[in-house]
Design a protein around this motif. Structure first.
Motif, PDB file in Angstrom:
ATOM      1  N   THR A   1      -6.009  -4.000   5.882  1.00  0.00           N
ATOM      2  CA  THR A   1      -4.913  -3.075   6.185  1.00  0.00           C
ATOM      3  C   THR A   1      -4.899  -2.789   7.683  1.00  0.00           C
ATOM      4  O   THR A   1      -5.882  -2.254   8.213  1.00  0.00           O
ATOM      5  N   PRO A   2      -3.810  -3.162   8.359  1.00  0.00           N
ATOM      6  CA  PRO A   2      -3.758  -2.888   9.802  1.00  0.00           C
ATOM      7  C   PRO A   2      -3.387  -1.427  10.072  1.00  0.00           C
ATOM      8  O   PRO A   2      -3.287  -0.636   9.128  1.00  0.00           O
ATOM      9  N   LYS A   3      -3.133  -1.072  11.309  1.00  0.00           N
ATOM     10  CA  LYS A   3      -2.752   0.304  11.654  1.00  0.00           C
ATOM     11  C   LYS A   3      -1.434   0.658  10.956  1.00  0.00           C
ATOM     12  O   LYS A   3      -0.469  -0.088  11.000  1.00  0.00           O
ATOM     13  N   ILE A   4      -1.439   1.784  10.290  1.00  0.00           N
ATOM     14  CA  ILE A   4      -0.246   2.243   9.558  1.00  0.00           C
ATOM     15  C   ILE A   4       0.573   3.130  10.508  1.00  0.00           C
ATOM     16  O   ILE A   4       0.003   4.019  11.160  1.00  0.00           O
ATOM     17  N   PRO A   5       1.890   2.911  10.592  1.00  0.00           N
ATOM     18  CA  PRO A   5       2.654   3.655  11.604  1.00  0.00           C
ATOM     19  C   PRO A   5       3.067   5.078  11.197  1.00  0.00           C
ATOM     20  O   PRO A   5       3.818   5.716  11.915  1.00  0.00           O
TER      21      PRO A   5
ATOM     22  N   LEU B   1       0.889  -1.171   0.000  1.00  0.00           N
ATOM     23  CA  LEU B   1       0.000   0.000   0.000  1.00  0.00           C
ATOM     24  C   LEU B   1       0.923   1.216   0.000  1.00  0.00           C
ATOM     25  O   LEU B   1       1.818   1.328   0.856  1.00  0.00           O
ATOM     26  N   SER B   2       0.747   2.091  -0.964  1.00  0.00           N
ATOM     27  CA  SER B   2       1.601   3.280  -0.995  1.00  0.00           C
ATOM     28  C   SER B   2       0.794   4.523  -1.341  1.00  0.00           C
ATOM     29  O   SER B   2      -0.353   4.440  -1.787  1.00  0.00           O
ATOM     30  N   HIS B   3       1.434   5.657  -1.097  1.00  0.00           N
ATOM     31  CA  HIS B   3       0.839   6.963  -1.390  1.00  0.00           C
ATOM     32  C   HIS B   3       1.695   7.613  -2.463  1.00  0.00           C
ATOM     33  O   HIS B   3       2.923   7.559  -2.403  1.00  0.00           O
ATOM     34  N   TYR B   4       1.045   8.223  -3.458  1.00  0.00           N
ATOM     35  CA  TYR B   4       1.817   8.869  -4.519  1.00  0.00           C
ATOM     36  C   TYR B   4       2.191  10.287  -4.093  1.00  0.00           C
ATOM     37  O   TYR B   4       1.330  11.087  -3.703  1.00  0.00           O
ATOM     38  N   ALA B   5       3.482  10.592  -4.165  1.00  0.00           N
ATOM     39  CA  ALA B   5       4.000  11.925  -3.829  1.00  0.00           C
ATOM     40  C   ALA B   5       4.383  12.613  -5.136  1.00  0.00           C
ATOM     41  O   ALA B   5       5.458  12.338  -5.692  1.00  0.00           O
ATOM     42  N   PRO B   6       3.521  13.500  -5.680  1.00  0.00           N
ATOM     43  CA  PRO B   6       3.780  14.060  -7.018  1.00  0.00           C
ATOM     44  C   PRO B   6       5.024  14.956  -7.092  1.00  0.00           C
ATOM     45  O   PRO B   6       5.710  14.957  -8.106  1.00  0.00           O
ATOM     46  N   ARG B   7       5.325  15.695  -6.024  1.00  0.00           N
ATOM     47  CA  ARG B   7       6.480  16.605  -6.112  1.00  0.00           C
ATOM     48  C   ARG B   7       7.760  15.812  -6.359  1.00  0.00           C
ATOM     49  O   ARG B   7       8.618  16.193  -7.140  1.00  0.00           O
TER      50      ARG B   7
ATOM     51  N   SER C   1     -11.316   2.110   5.049  1.00  0.00           N
ATOM     52  CA  SER C   1     -10.668   1.085   5.868  1.00  0.00           C
ATOM     53  C   SER C   1      -9.515   0.423   5.098  1.00  0.00           C
ATOM     54  O   SER C   1      -8.432   0.198   5.626  1.00  0.00           O
ATOM     55  N   LEU C   2      -9.735   0.190   3.815  1.00  0.00           N
ATOM     56  CA  LEU C   2      -8.727  -0.471   2.979  1.00  0.00           C
ATOM     57  C   LEU C   2      -7.444   0.366   2.865  1.00  0.00           C
ATOM     58  O   LEU C   2      -6.340  -0.166   2.840  1.00  0.00           O
ATOM     59  N   PHE C   3      -7.592   1.671   2.806  1.00  0.00           N
ATOM     60  CA  PHE C   3      -6.423   2.530   2.592  1.00  0.00           C
ATOM     61  C   PHE C   3      -5.978   3.261   3.866  1.00  0.00           C
ATOM     62  O   PHE C   3      -5.142   4.158   3.810  1.00  0.00           O
ATOM     63  N   GLY C   4      -6.573   2.879   4.995  1.00  0.00           N
ATOM     64  CA  GLY C   4      -6.153   3.458   6.279  1.00  0.00           C
ATOM     65  C   GLY C   4      -6.612   4.896   6.479  1.00  0.00           C
ATOM     66  O   GLY C   4      -6.101   5.602   7.352  1.00  0.00           O
ATOM     67  N   LEU C   5      -7.573   5.349   5.678  1.00  0.00           N
ATOM     68  CA  LEU C   5      -8.020   6.744   5.808  1.00  0.00           C
ATOM     69  C   LEU C   5      -8.937   6.921   7.017  1.00  0.00           C
ATOM     70  O   LEU C   5      -9.206   8.039   7.437  1.00  0.00           O
ATOM     71  N   ASP C   6      -9.439   5.784   7.546  1.00  0.00           N
ATOM     72  CA  ASP C   6     -10.293   5.874   8.740  1.00  0.00           C
ATOM     73  C   ASP C   6      -9.468   5.861  10.024  1.00  0.00           C
ATOM     74  O   ASP C   6     -10.006   5.922  11.109  1.00  0.00           O
ATOM     75  N   GLN C   7      -8.148   5.798   9.905  1.00  0.00           N
ATOM     76  CA  GLN C   7      -7.292   5.809  11.094  1.00  0.00           C
ATOM     77  C   GLN C   7      -7.096   7.275  11.491  1.00  0.00           C
ATOM     78  O   GLN C   7      -6.067   7.887  11.207  1.00  0.00           O
ATOM     79  N   SER C   8      -8.120   7.816  12.140  1.00  0.00           N
ATOM     80  CA  SER C   8      -8.206   9.268  12.304  1.00  0.00           C
ATOM     81  C   SER C   8      -7.060   9.844  13.114  1.00  0.00           C
ATOM     82  O   SER C   8      -6.695  11.008  12.938  1.00  0.00           O
ATOM     83  N   GLU C   9      -6.456   9.013  13.977  1.00  0.00           N
ATOM     84  CA  GLU C   9      -5.359   9.522  14.800  1.00  0.00           C
ATOM     85  C   GLU C   9      -4.133   9.881  13.947  1.00  0.00           C
ATOM     86  O   GLU C   9      -3.243  10.586  14.401  1.00  0.00           O
TER      87      GLU C   9
END
Ligand SMILES: Cc1cc2nc3c(=O)[nH]c(=O)nc-3n(C[C@H](O)[C@H](O)[C@H](O)COP(=O)(O)O)c2cc1C
Length: 498
Positions: A246-250, A129-135, A211-219
């Motif tokens: 997807t578990p808790k992302i650190p 699971l990754s996030h795209y960083a355009p810069r 939930s799949l992408f960890g966007l609900d991990q509000s903390e």
């Protein structure tokens, strides 16, 4: 239904009216300007490659798709580079700013992109699971899965940091976020077709995307900079849909602004538009094939919003090409165009309608002013009323001259109440997505025809509706657009982005 009432409240309240624009701060609070680039501190950054070779733009319109590229580090790099990557760095008067392949209201770029992909050499020997960083044109690795994923297929989620738009546009900002998400989707769709890949919009619950992408991990997010899950896209030839857990992302999301101005209605509309994403019936594409032109990559990087138009005309052929190209946005059958034609060779000046899905013809005729002519001009285009609508077009577009000085401008008239009745609140969101998809497609088609375009989010909603004789909710205009020839501001310098 409760959420429909909230949608209608939001929709009405965020209309721009001549005497009162939708609520916003009314000035730019530069001290709290949001960072346009989300980052996750501590996440491993995997630089992506830059490929210059892309197929000719016109081949994307062939009936048969291009040969499918294998899913690998290089092809994934190309997909992201030509969809959500930076296109140019502009500078003027000591300040500089990045522009991207996907257009965005106010260049604020609320859309974020996350990818769940199978193991890939150059990225990881596990599914990720990754996030795209355009810069950086890089992936931020957020999680590696123990279980494997189906080869040759991957998932992309698009989400919105609504705060980025709210900072400037206040209550109307949620609309712009959704239009931007549509632009981003179509940018990905086009870049995928360059690789012979097909995008599929998945009809899943927004809570599942979160939930799949960890966007609900509000903390992991500042409470005022949360991301709302908008679209889930599957690319490739997958047969089954197996969603990993997807578990808790650190890694925590960076803080985008030091403080925030709150607009409670944005939470209301966000909540009211959650749910299962609708399946929009595909449009009949027609057999449009543009004349051979530049490579798709060149056109994508060259696409820019016109800030001024020169008032010159275009040919009927160019006009027809633009309308036909819009049908290549497959899942946009709820959108029709009401056009102010100012200067199209061979077409009388006037107010026209382009009925993009024939099955709505009768309901449109019943919904619009009964004195309209409905004079057939071929290929689903009808003249409603002759006349010079330049002044009206400018007035309706919040007095922006581009709507008058373009060859034509138009409103995207959407099937409104029936969409809400069928799909609930999330139907409202999908209508904006459809408009945004069309917008991105038309930007590219205009660029390929050596023309320019500009999306127009600022328009006087009910002034436009009144002009069309609309007094109910059957059809509503959700996005405006203009196409013509740009006057380029030569004081602004352009630099390569990477
Ligand atoms: C949803 C949307 C609404 C927009 N509304 C306006 C507008 O009302 N007026 C305008 O001049 N530009 C408008 N734009 C153009 C943006 O300002 C432009 O996309 C942004 O500055 C980035 O520049 P680029 O398109 O050249 O990448 C809009 C763009 C989008 C995607």
């Amino acid at each position: 239904m409760k959420n429909i009432a909230s949608v209608l409240e939001y929709h009405d309240r965020t209309k721009h009216r001549p005497s009162k624009y939708a609520a916003s701060l009314g000035y730019m609070d530069w001290a709290t300007q949001p960072d346009p680039f989300r980052r996750y501190k501590g996440a491993t950054l995997i630089p992506l490659t830059h490929s210059e070779v892309t197929p000719p733009y016109h081949l994307l319109f062939q009936q048969d798709p291009l040969p499918s590229a294998p899913l690998c580090y290089e092809s994934l790099s190309q997909l992201l580079r030509y969809s959500l990557g930076l296109a140019a760095i502009k500078s003027h008067g000591g300040s500089s700013w990045a522009l991207r392949c996907n257009a965005s209201s106010g260049n604020l770029h609320p859309t974020e992109c996350y990818i769940i992909a199978p193991s890939m050499e150059g990225i990881s020997d596990h599914a990720t699971l990754s996030h795209y960083a355009p810069r950086e044109h890089a992936l931020e690795l957020l999680h590696t899965y123990d279980s494997s994923l189906e080869e040759g297929t991957f998932l992309i989620a698009l989400s919105s940091v609504v705060w980025r738009e709210a900072w400037k546009y206040g209550e109307r900002s949620w609309r712009y976020c959704q239009l931007d998400a549509g632009h981003a989707y179509q940018a990905i769709n086009i870049a995928a077709s360059m690789l012979g890949w097909k995008c599929e919009l998945l009809s899943v619950d927004s809570a599942e995307i979160a939930s799949l992408f960890g966007l609900d991990q509000s903390e992991r997010f500042d409470p005022n900079e949360k991301e709302s899950p908008d679209l889930l896209i599957r690319i490739g030839v997958g047969t089954s849909l197996t969603l990993p857990h997807t578990p808790k992302i650190p890694y925590d999301a960076n803080l985008l602004s030091s403080s925030h101005h709150l607009w409670p209605i944005l939470k209301l509309i966000g909540d009211a538009t959650e749910g299962i994403y609708p399946q929009i019936p595909p449009l009949k594409r027609g057999d449009y094939l543009p004349a051979p032109s530049k490579s798709a990559g060149e056109i994508i990087l060259k696409r820019r919003s016109a800030q001024m138009m020169d008032g010159s005309g275009i040919t009927k052929e160019q006009f027809r090409s633009l309308l036909s190209a819009s049908l290549f946005c497959e899942n946009t059958s709820d959108v029709h165009f009401v056009l102010f034609v100012h200067r199209v060779e061979g077409l009388e000046k006037g107010l026209y309608i382009y009925v993009r899905d024939k099955k709505d013809l009768i309901s449109l005729q019943q919904s619009l002013d009964e004195t309209f002519k409905w004079q057939e001009c071929g290929e689903e285009l009808y003249l409603l009323r002759e006349g010079d609508f330049r002044g009206v077009a400018q007035m309706i577009s919040c007095n922006q001259e581009i709507a008058k000085e373009g060859a034509f401008s138009f409103g995207m008239l959407c099937k409104f109440s029936s969409t809400l009745e069928t799909h609930g609140g999330i139907g409202y969101k999908s209508l904006y997505h459809q408009c945004g998809m069309i917008g991105q497609m038309l930007y590219l088609e205009a660029t390929s025809l050596h023309l320019s375009a500009t999306g127009i989010g600022c328009f006087l909603d009910d002034e436009f509706h009144a002009l069309l004789g609309i007094s109910d909710q059957r059809y509503q205009s959700l996005y405006h657009f203009t196409i013509g020839r740009a006057i380029v501001d030569t004081r602004i310098t352009t630099l390569p982005p990477y």
